[in-house]
Design a protein around this motif. Structure first.
Motif, PDB file in Angstrom:
ATOM      1  N   LEU A 144       0.933  -1.165  -0.010  1.00  0.00           N
ATOM      2  CA  LEU A 144      -0.092  -0.072   0.058  1.00  0.00           C
ATOM      3  C   LEU A 144       0.894   1.165   0.007  1.00  0.00           C
ATOM      4  CD1 LEU A 144      -2.733  -1.159   2.430  1.00  0.00           C
ATOM      5  CD2 LEU A 144      -3.160  -0.817  -0.016  1.00  0.00           C
ATOM      6  N   GLY A 145       2.082   1.165   0.401  1.00  0.00           N
ATOM      7  CA  GLY A 145       2.927   2.229   0.215  1.00  0.00           C
ATOM      8  C   GLY A 145       3.669   2.514  -1.069  1.00  0.00           C
ATOM      9  N   SER A 146       3.469   1.697  -2.260  1.00  0.00           N
ATOM     10  CA  SER A 146       3.897   1.626  -3.584  1.00  0.00           C
ATOM     11  C   SER A 146       3.082   2.659  -3.923  1.00  0.00           C
ATOM     12  CB  SER A 146       3.906   0.476  -4.275  1.00  0.00           C
ATOM     13  OG  SER A 146       3.958   0.555  -5.531  1.00  0.00           O
ATOM     14  N   ILE A 147       3.799   3.758  -4.540  1.00  0.00           N
ATOM     15  CA  ILE A 147       2.981   4.828  -5.414  1.00  0.00           C
ATOM     16  C   ILE A 147       2.597   4.332  -6.702  1.00  0.00           C
ATOM     17  CG2 ILE A 147       3.191   7.035  -6.435  1.00  0.00           C
ATOM     18  CD1 ILE A 147       5.097   7.763  -4.347  1.00  0.00           C
ATOM     19  N   GLY A 152      -6.851   3.442  -5.868  1.00  0.00           N
ATOM     20  CA  GLY A 152      -7.957   4.257  -5.255  1.00  0.00           C
ATOM     21  C   GLY A 152      -7.763   4.613  -3.999  1.00  0.00           C
ATOM     22  N   PHE A 153      -8.507   5.602  -3.522  1.00  0.00           N
ATOM     23  CA  PHE A 153      -8.329   6.161  -2.163  1.00  0.00           C
ATOM     24  C   PHE A 153      -8.454   5.355  -1.031  1.00  0.00           C
ATOM     25  CE2 PHE A 153      -8.829   9.225   1.303  1.00  0.00           C
ATOM     26  CZ  PHE A 153      -8.071  10.205   0.803  1.00  0.00           C
ATOM     27  N   THR A 155      -7.009   3.442   2.681  1.00  0.00           N
ATOM     28  CA  THR A 155      -6.305   3.691   3.755  1.00  0.00           C
ATOM     29  C   THR A 155      -5.046   4.838   3.677  1.00  0.00           C
ATOM     30  OG1 THR A 155      -4.827   1.925   3.029  1.00  0.00           O
ATOM     31  CG2 THR A 155      -6.291   1.300   4.638  1.00  0.00           C
ATOM     32  N   PRO A 156      -5.485   6.244   3.318  1.00  0.00           N
ATOM     33  CA  PRO A 156      -4.722   7.179   3.102  1.00  0.00           C
ATOM     34  C   PRO A 156      -3.367   7.314   4.105  1.00  0.00           C
ATOM     35  CG  PRO A 156      -6.567   7.946   3.620  1.00  0.00           C
ATOM     36  CD  PRO A 156      -6.792   6.552   3.482  1.00  0.00           C
ATOM     37  N   THR A 157      -3.759   7.428   5.204  1.00  0.00           N
ATOM     38  CA  THR A 157      -2.741   7.717   6.214  1.00  0.00           C
ATOM     39  C   THR A 157      -1.586   6.880   6.243  1.00  0.00           C
ATOM     40  OG1 THR A 157      -3.859   7.078   8.305  1.00  0.00           O
ATOM     41  CG2 THR A 157      -4.344   9.377   7.597  1.00  0.00           C
ATOM     42  N   TYR A 158      -2.083   5.490   6.324  1.00  0.00           N
ATOM     43  CA  TYR A 158      -1.345   4.151   6.230  1.00  0.00           C
ATOM     44  C   TYR A 158      -0.538   4.377   5.139  1.00  0.00           C
ATOM     45  CZ  TYR A 158       0.210  -0.521   6.554  1.00  0.00           C
ATOM     46  OH  TYR A 158       0.954  -1.992   6.763  1.00  0.00           O
ATOM     47  N   ALA A 159      -0.985   4.441   3.860  1.00  0.00           N
ATOM     48  CA  ALA A 159      -0.372   4.378   2.777  1.00  0.00           C
ATOM     49  C   ALA A 159       0.837   5.413   2.753  1.00  0.00           C
ATOM     50  CB  ALA A 159      -1.369   4.573   1.504  1.00  0.00           C
TER      51      ALA A 159
END
Length: 236
Positions: A144-147, A152-153, A155-159
């Motif tokens: 999820l940290g891979s740009i 989609g939008f 887990t934004p703060t985690y990502a």
């Protein structure tokens, strides 16, 4: 392994952290397991009794740098005068669920960045003096940290925090290269833990077995890489 290592695992009271502790102990290593509330870490304290002298449970709050300094001061007492950490697993993290655009709370973003990105970076910096030359540092990231993989939008703060951790991994890899220390960012897969949920397809034991296999084969040439628990490269 030719001889037992001294290993430190953060967020070790449950989930993947606890599984890391179990497997490292089974391999014969000496383990320092950290969590915010050692007195409540029932599973860890049980393991301490089963592995006398090889498991130490110490307090650490990744969001509080003062506890990093306290841990750094205490570690020489545990490691001995000449002891050094051969493996640091920056596993501890936080996931705020239910986030949606327009309603992302600043406090949650700040907390995610403090725990998931700043925490591992600052802790590694604080513990650098007790890392052995040639040690391995594992930063628990996420796909999820891979740009490049954003669809989609979600887990934004985690990502966002895991993307920041990936940058921290590369910077630490450069900073520690002269000592032969390998720093890698890893994705454990979607794992069936409290964080991953009951529908996740990967068992903790399988994820950690795969991750430790990557640790064993990692060389300085791998430092700064982003891989999954099977050793496959992940796009930044």
């Amino acid at each position: 392994m030719s001889q037992p290592r001294h290993c430190l695992v953060t967020g070790a009271n449950r989930g993947l952290g606890l599984e890391f502790v179990r497997q490292l102990l089974a391999a014969g290593d000496h383990v320092i397991a950290t969590c915010r509330h050692p007195g409540r870490a029932t599973a860890l304290n049980t393991l301490t009794g089963e592995h006398p002298g090889r498991l130490h449970v110490l307090p650490l709050d990744l969001a509080e740098p003062r506890t990093h300094a306290e841990l750094a001061r205490e570690l020489p007492l545990v490691l001995g005068a000449d002891g050094r950490l051969g493996l640091l697993v920056n596993n501890g993290g936080v996931l705020h669920s239910g986030e949606r655009f327009g309603h992302v709370e600043p406090a949650q973003l700040q907390d995610s960045l403090r725990v998931n990105a700043a925490g591992p970076f600052l802790l590694t910096q604080a513990l650098a003096p007790v890392l052995a030359d040639g040690a391995v540092v594992v930063n628990m990231s996420s796909r999820l940290g891979s740009i490049a993989s954003v669809e989609g939008f979600n887990t934004p703060t985690y990502a966002i925090s895991k993307a920041a951790l990936n940058m921290a991994t590369v910077l630490l890899a450069r900073a520690l290269a002269e000592r032969g220390i390998t720093v890698i960012a890893v994705s454990p897969g979607w794992v069936r833990t409290d964080m991953g949920g009951k529908d996740a397809p990967v068992e903790p034991v399988d994820s950690v077995t795969g991750l430790l296999a990557q640790v064993e084969r990692a060389t300085l040439a791998d430092s700064g890489r982003f891989i999954d628990y099977r050793g496959e490269a992940i796009d930044w």
